[in-house]
Each structure stands twice: as structure tokens, then as C-alpha cells.
Design a protein around this motif. Structure first.
Motif, PDB file in Angstrom:
ATOM      1  N   LYS A  39       0.838  -1.189   0.000  1.00 33.49           N
ATOM      2  CA  LYS A  39       0.000   0.000   0.000  1.00 33.49           C
ATOM      3  C   LYS A  39       0.877   1.245   0.000  1.00 33.49           C
ATOM      4  O   LYS A  39       1.925   1.287   0.646  1.00 33.49           O
ATOM      5  N   THR A  40       0.448   2.253  -0.745  1.00 32.36           N
ATOM      6  CA  THR A  40       1.187   3.510  -0.801  1.00 32.36           C
ATOM      7  C   THR A  40       0.312   4.643  -0.286  1.00 32.36           C
ATOM      8  O   THR A  40      -0.920   4.586  -0.360  1.00 32.36           O
ATOM      9  N   PHE A  41       0.977   5.681   0.225  1.00 33.15           N
ATOM     10  CA  PHE A  41       0.287   6.806   0.835  1.00 33.15           C
ATOM     11  C   PHE A  41       0.981   8.095   0.414  1.00 33.15           C
ATOM     12  O   PHE A  41       2.181   8.105   0.146  1.00 33.15           O
ATOM     13  N   ALA A  42       0.225   9.167   0.369  1.00 35.66           N
ATOM     14  CA  ALA A  42       0.807  10.464   0.014  1.00 35.66           C
ATOM     15  C   ALA A  42       1.832  10.893   1.059  1.00 35.66           C
ATOM     16  O   ALA A  42       1.541  10.903   2.263  1.00 35.66           O
ATOM     17  N   ASN A  43       3.054  11.179   0.588  1.00 42.10           N
ATOM     18  CA  ASN A  43       4.126  11.697   1.451  1.00 42.10           C
ATOM     19  C   ASN A  43       4.487  10.769   2.608  1.00 42.10           C
ATOM     20  O   ASN A  43       4.936  11.220   3.665  1.00 42.10           O
ATOM     21  N   LYS A  44       4.262   9.462   2.415  1.00 39.22           N
ATOM     22  CA  LYS A  44       4.647   8.482   3.425  1.00 39.22           C
ATOM     23  C   LYS A  44       5.343   7.299   2.755  1.00 39.22           C
ATOM     24  O   LYS A  44       5.224   7.098   1.555  1.00 39.22           O
ATOM     25  N   ALA A  45       6.030   6.521   3.569  1.00 40.82           N
ATOM     26  CA  ALA A  45       6.718   5.340   3.045  1.00 40.82           C
ATOM     27  C   ALA A  45       5.714   4.264   2.664  1.00 40.82           C
ATOM     28  O   ALA A  45       4.613   4.198   3.225  1.00 40.82           O
ATOM     29  N   PRO A  46       6.058   3.395   1.706  1.00 38.09           N
ATOM     30  CA  PRO A  46       5.188   2.255   1.373  1.00 38.09           C
ATOM     31  C   PRO A  46       4.976   1.353   2.585  1.00 38.09           C
ATOM     32  O   PRO A  46       5.779   1.363   3.528  1.00 38.09           O
ATOM     33  N   SER A  47       3.926   0.576   2.558  1.00 35.98           N
ATOM     34  CA  SER A  47       3.547  -0.229   3.718  1.00 35.98           C
ATOM     35  C   SER A  47       4.574  -1.296   4.082  1.00 35.98           C
ATOM     36  O   SER A  47       4.619  -1.746   5.225  1.00 35.98           O
ATOM     37  N   ASP A  48       5.405  -1.718   3.135  1.00 37.46           N
ATOM     38  CA  ASP A  48       6.391  -2.764   3.434  1.00 37.46           C
ATOM     39  C   ASP A  48       7.781  -2.205   3.721  1.00 37.46           C
ATOM     40  O   ASP A  48       8.752  -2.953   3.819  1.00 37.46           O
TER      41      ASP A  48
END
Length: 245
Positions: A39-48
Motif C-alpha cells: 500500500k502507498t500513501f501520500a508523502n509516506k513510506a510504502p507499507s512494506d
């Protein structure tokens, strides 16, 4: 002769087309293994991703001097800043192949020139340096400017800083491999995007980063990410890594 060649070529193509008609669409489709979900998020690291620095603490880092003592750099306003004369810092964990993201900024007050201006570095497995340097109107050797593999490979282009002064590096790294006798069997490869611009494209590592002399090919296994204390107040933020398997 040309006519015969043309006829043969046409017959060959006809044979390929006839063979293709024997296939059904599902013959070239497969459904396993299924890729894991990230999962990806705006201005955050990927979930893994493994978060190496989130602006709060240095729990993932130690002093490079002994690999044990707490990292002594300064944390303020969500960023990590070199504390000159304390030495570099390195991750507690070791890595092999990975995707690394980090952001960096030159000191607010720029002093010096050439290699003495906003100098730091990102060391992959503690051995191979992607240079950090203030590039703006700062003449230096091209294989020592920002985006270079230090003293080995100049960047494809020179990338200048954005308006807010923060740069980003996205580094895709494939580690070198050695056999049980320490013989190199596969060179390391590095791809670097500087502020989203490709500056190293599957560049082969020639060996360890050396300030004086040629790169050395030293057998090794997994290794840390290290950040260099070059005496300048370079800052870092948003550091994360994804291990590639």
C-alpha cells in the motif's frame, strides 16, 4: 536471389502466424504466484518499508566508529543533522538488495567551495558512496559532485536544488556477489534518481569508495546504510528502505 529470399521470408512468417493460431488467449496467462500487496500513501513510506528515520529518534542508528554507541547527531524539527566531529552514523541492520529513499538539505549558511561545501555521503552497505554536496554554482570534479558514485561515476546530469532546499534520493541497489572463495561473480549495480531525475542508470560498481587510489574489490556480505560526517551541517529526513528479494 532477392526474390527467393523474399519468398522464404514470407513462408516463414506464414508458418509463425499459423502456429500462433493454435494458441488460445488463456495459454499465455498465469495466476500464480500472486505478488504481495504494497500500500502507498501520500508523502509516506510504502507499507512494506522499514522506517530508518521518521523525524523523532535514532533508534535504528549507531555510531559508525564502533557500531555500538548511540548515534550522536542532532534531531530538530523532524530532521537529522550532522554533528561535526562526532563521526558518521550507520544503521543497526544490515542489507543486501534494496530500494532506499532519503531526503537531504545543504546547510542553511553555505561556506567553502568544491568538496568543502555541504559535503556528506550515503554509503551503501557501508562501502559504496553516493555523494551529497551543494551543487549550486560550485565547481568541483564531476565524479565528486552530488549524484555521483564518488570517484567512480559522474551523474548523467547535474540536478539543482528545488525552491525549499530539500533534495531527494531514490536509490535502487543490487549488491555484488562473491563465491565462497571471495571471488567476484556478479558486480553491484546502482540506479539513482535525484529529485526524480535519473542520474545513475544501472551503473556498475568498480569496487569500494576510495578517497585516494583506485576502487578495491573486497568480498563481503550484507552491510549497513551509513551517513557521512564531513564536518558540514547537512540535514536528512524521511529515510526508509525496502528490502528486495
Amino acid at each position: 536471389m532477392l526474390k527467393q529470399t523474399l519468398i522464404i521470408s514470407m513462408l516463414g512468417m506464414a508458418g509463425i502466424c499459423q502456429a500462433q493460431t493454435k494458441f488460445q488467449p488463456q495459454d499465455t496467462e498465469f495466476y500464480s504466484p500472486v505478488p504481495p500487496v504494497v500500500k502507498t500513501f501520500a508523502n509516506k513510506a510504502p507499507s512494506d518499508a522499514i522506517i530508518l528515520f521518521d523525524g523523532k529518534d535514532l533508534g535504528e542508528w549507531v555510531s559508525e566508529k564502533d557500531g555500538k554507541s548511540p548515534a550522536a547527531w542532532t534531531i530538530s524539527n523532524g530532521m537529522l543533522t550532522v554533528k561535526p566531529q562526532t563521526g558518521g552514523i550507520r544503521t543497526k541492520r544490515d542489507f543486501e538488495d534494496f530500494q532506499l529513499h532519503l531526503e537531504w538539505r545543504s546547510p542553511e549558511v553555505i561556506k567553502g567551495e568544491g568538496q568543502g561545501r555541504g559535503n556528506s555521503g550515503v554509503f551503501l552497505q557501508g562501502k559504496y558512496e553516493v555523494q551529497v554536496l551543494d551543487n549550486d554554482d560550485n565547481k568541483t570534479y564531476v565524479n565528486g559532485q552530488a549524484g555521483s558514485l564518488y570517484k567512480q561515476s559522474a551523474p548523467l546530469v547535474e540536478v539543482r536544488k528545488p525552491e525549499n532546499g530539500w533534495h531527494s534520493y531514490d536509490i535502487i541497489y543490487s549488491a555484488p556477489r562473491f563465491n565462497e572463495n571471495g571471488r567476484l561473480i556478479k558486480r553491484g549495480m546502482v540506479t539513482v534518481l535525484h529529485n526524480g531525475v535519473l542520474v545513475q542508470n544501472n551503473t556498475e560498481l568498480q569496487g569500494t569508495t576510495e578517497y585516494i587510489g583506485m576502487p578495491k574489490m573486497v568480498a563481503h556480505g550484507r552491510g549497513p546504510i551509513a551517513l557521512q560526517d564531513h564536518g558540514d551541517l547537512v540535514s536528512f529526513r524521511n529515510i526508509w528502505i525496502r528490502e528486495l528479494k
